[in-house]
Design a protein around this motif. Structure first.
Motif, PDB file in Angstrom:
ATOM      1  N   ALA A   1      75.492  55.503  84.931  1.00 42.44           N
ATOM      2  CA  ALA A   1      74.505  56.570  84.702  1.00 42.44           C
ATOM      3  C   ALA A   1      74.596  57.617  85.812  1.00 42.44           C
ATOM      4  CB  ALA A   1      73.101  55.981  84.636  1.00 42.44           C
ATOM      5  N   ILE A   2      74.721  57.159  87.063  1.00 42.09           N
ATOM      6  CA  ILE A   2      74.871  58.086  88.192  1.00 42.09           C
ATOM      7  C   ILE A   2      76.202  58.817  88.108  1.00 42.09           C
ATOM      8  CG2 ILE A   2      75.087  58.233  90.703  1.00 42.09           C
ATOM      9  CD1 ILE A   2      73.160  55.839  90.865  1.00 42.09           C
ATOM     10  N   ASP A   3      77.255  58.091  87.731  1.00 45.90           N
ATOM     11  CA  ASP A   3      78.576  58.711  87.608  1.00 45.90           C
ATOM     12  C   ASP A   3      78.574  59.817  86.545  1.00 45.90           C
ATOM     13  OD1 ASP A   3      81.495  58.586  88.363  1.00 45.90           O
ATOM     14  OD2 ASP A   3      81.678  58.225  86.207  1.00 45.90           O
ATOM     15  N   ALA A   4      77.751  59.650  85.502  1.00 46.74           N
ATOM     16  CA  ALA A   4      77.650  60.678  84.468  1.00 46.74           C
ATOM     17  C   ALA A   4      77.107  61.984  85.039  1.00 46.74           C
ATOM     18  CB  ALA A   4      76.756  60.184  83.331  1.00 46.74           C
ATOM     19  N   VAL A   5      76.203  61.874  86.011  1.00 41.22           N
ATOM     20  CA  VAL A   5      75.678  63.074  86.677  1.00 41.22           C
ATOM     21  C   VAL A   5      76.773  63.691  87.533  1.00 41.22           C
ATOM     22  CG1 VAL A   5      73.969  63.943  88.317  1.00 41.22           C
ATOM     23  CG2 VAL A   5      73.324  62.184  86.664  1.00 41.22           C
ATOM     24  N   LYS A   6      77.488  62.855  88.251  1.00 43.97           N
ATOM     25  CA  LYS A   6      78.570  63.354  89.106  1.00 43.97           C
ATOM     26  C   LYS A   6      79.624  64.103  88.299  1.00 43.97           C
ATOM     27  CE  LYS A   6      82.201  61.711  92.250  1.00 43.97           C
ATOM     28  NZ  LYS A   6      82.815  60.507  92.893  1.00 43.97           N
ATOM     29  N   ARG A   7      79.947  63.584  87.120  1.00 44.77           N
ATOM     30  CA  ARG A   7      80.997  64.174  86.300  1.00 44.77           C
ATOM     31  C   ARG A   7      80.501  65.329  85.429  1.00 44.77           C
ATOM     32  NH1 ARG A   7      85.576  60.975  85.952  1.00 44.77           N
ATOM     33  NH2 ARG A   7      85.413  58.930  86.962  1.00 44.77           N
ATOM     34  N   GLY A   8      79.195  65.595  85.446  1.00 46.02           N
ATOM     35  CA  GLY A   8      78.664  66.668  84.625  1.00 46.02           C
ATOM     36  C   GLY A   8      78.400  66.268  83.187  1.00 46.02           C
ATOM     37  N   GLN A   9      78.475  64.960  82.878  1.00 48.73           N
ATOM     38  CA  GLN A   9      78.185  64.477  81.538  1.00 48.73           C
ATOM     39  C   GLN A   9      76.685  64.404  81.281  1.00 48.73           C
ATOM     40  OE1 GLN A   9      80.250  60.724  81.860  1.00 48.73           O
ATOM     41  NE2 GLN A   9      82.129  61.546  80.958  1.00 48.73           N
ATOM     42  N   ALA A  10      75.905  64.442  82.345  1.00 50.26           N
ATOM     43  CA  ALA A  10      74.441  64.444  82.258  1.00 50.26           C
ATOM     44  C   ALA A  10      73.910  65.257  83.422  1.00 50.26           C
ATOM     45  CB  ALA A  10      73.879  63.019  82.299  1.00 50.26           C
ATOM     46  N   GLY A  11      72.703  65.788  83.271  1.00 47.90           N
ATOM     47  CA  GLY A  11      72.122  66.595  84.328  1.00 47.90           C
ATOM     48  C   GLY A  11      71.271  65.800  85.288  1.00 47.90           C
ATOM     49  N   VAL A  12      70.836  64.607  84.872  1.00 46.77           N
ATOM     50  CA  VAL A  12      69.967  63.779  85.698  1.00 46.77           C
ATOM     51  C   VAL A  12      70.082  62.344  85.217  1.00 46.77           C
ATOM     52  CG1 VAL A  12      67.995  64.261  84.184  1.00 46.77           C
ATOM     53  CG2 VAL A  12      67.583  63.441  86.512  1.00 46.77           C
TER      54      VAL A  12
END
Length: 368
Positions: free
Chosen positions: A89-100
């Motif tokens: 979930a955190i990696d998704a923020v890092k990669r721009g797949q999620a905003g938060v």
């Protein structure tokens, strides 16, 4: 307006998938612009989504084979970040797949993973855990740090004040929030060298700050409603928070015992029920859920592990609002405006011992 997706660690919290999905669904019903990336065991998430078609239509599932347990040491969790629902979930923020990212899992692990993956913002030495706490005033107050850093130097406290004020401006729409440092007394001579040095630096920079610095505040005045942001180190903040939570439970239990002690008391309860319901609503941690790790290059929101679906929905709403209001960018702008680098030489102790406090302890009051 369509916001970037919200990554939800669907496996975190005391009850895991059921409550996390119900909370996300409730948030989606209230705010239909939300889009979700649900991270965790794909089969269980898909099964839970069958009961929430509205959420299902706005979500994508990211399978994660592992889960961070509540008692797992952050150092152990870090080694499994690429396979756990929290880490992905955190990696998704890092990669721009999620905003938060929103998680109700192990706080220490969440802090360690978030800091390693997202890193701290320029001008920020350490992230801080901030939450909204109930007061007698018109709105909740922002308090930080609540357990991410047990030891803080002058520079850390100044940075926390800047970040906390930016957060308060967003959640309460305030132009110039009132900020105070938690201390054992309100007099200028009280407290540690770091506290007094931080107060002097904040007073000296008053014209540049986008908030008003009003000196020190004692713990018994926190909830009176005459301050918007309370700043402290994570050790003192976590103790103060748990004491407030304990006091709230004590009052609730005492009232419950008093109202059931006799027939007259039960009759009195019926008469006073509207007032007690209001008190219950005000003290319910689910209505204040959603602590934020401030100072990272990305947004991470911590839901209380024991939060109900309503509490999870509140944490998701907090996450969406901070994303919508560009919290990270606004903190960066504040740091630039006040010339935070000028504070780097402030105080006698500018090198606190490095310590990932949040990495070795569980914080109980995320958004209580």
């Amino acid at each position: 307006m369509s916001l970037p997706r919200i990554a939800v660690d669907a496996m975190g919290g005391d009850e895991g998938v059921r409550v996390m999905i119900e909370g996300a669904a409730l948030a989606r019903r209230r705010h239909d612009r939300f889009k979700f990336l649900l991270v965790g065991e794909e089969t269980r998430i898909a099964q839970a989504l069958e009961n929430h078609p509205n959420l299902k239509a706005a979500s994508e599932i990211l399978h994660a084979p592992d889960v961070v347990s509540g008692d797992e040491k952050p150092t152990q969790a870090l080694r499994r970040a690429k396979t756990t629902s929290m880490g992905l979930a955190i990696d998704a923020v890092k990669r721009g797949q999620a905003g938060v990212a929103v998680s109700a899992g192990n706080t220490g692990a969440l802090m360690a993973m978030a800091k390693l993956a997202l890193r701290t913002m320029p001008g920020i030495d350490r992230p801080a855990l901030a939450a909204l706490l109930p007061t007698l005033g018109e709105h909740d107050l922002v308090m930080l740090d609540l357990g991410a850093n047990t030891e803080c130097d002058t520079r850390n406290l100044i940075q926390f004040a800047i970040m906390g004020a930016a957060y308060a401006r967003i959640v309460h729409g305030l132009d110039a929030p009132s900020v105070r440092l938690l201390n054992i007394g309100s007099e200028e001579t009280k407290g540690t060298d770091n506290l007094r040095d931080a107060a002097s630096a904040l007073k000296a920079a008053a014209e540049q700050l986008a908030f008003s610095f009003d000196g020190f505040i004692e713990a018994d005045k926190i909830s009176r409603g005459n301050v918007d942001v309370v700043v402290t180190d994570g050790f003192s903040g976590n103790i103060a928070l748990k004491a407030m939570e304990g006091a709230a439970r004590f009052v609730a239990d005492l009232l419950r015992r008093s109202f059931s002690s006799s027939l007259r008391s039960k009759f009195g309860f019926l008469i006073s029920k509207p007032a007690t319901e209001l008190l219950k609503h005000h003290l319910d941690p689910n209505n204040h859920n959603g602590a934020v790790f401030l100072g990272l290059n990305g947004l991470v929101v911590k839901s209380h592990g024991g939060a109900s679906a309503l509490g999870v929905a509140h944490a998701v709403a907090v996450a969406a609002r901070l994303l919508e209001e560009n919290l990270t960018e606004r903190i960066a702008a504040d740091l630039t405006r006040v010339g935070a680098e000028a504070f780097r030489s402030s105080g006698r102790n500018t090198k606190a011992q490095p310590q990932a406090a949040g990495a070795e302890q569980e914080v109980s009051g995320e958004g209580a």
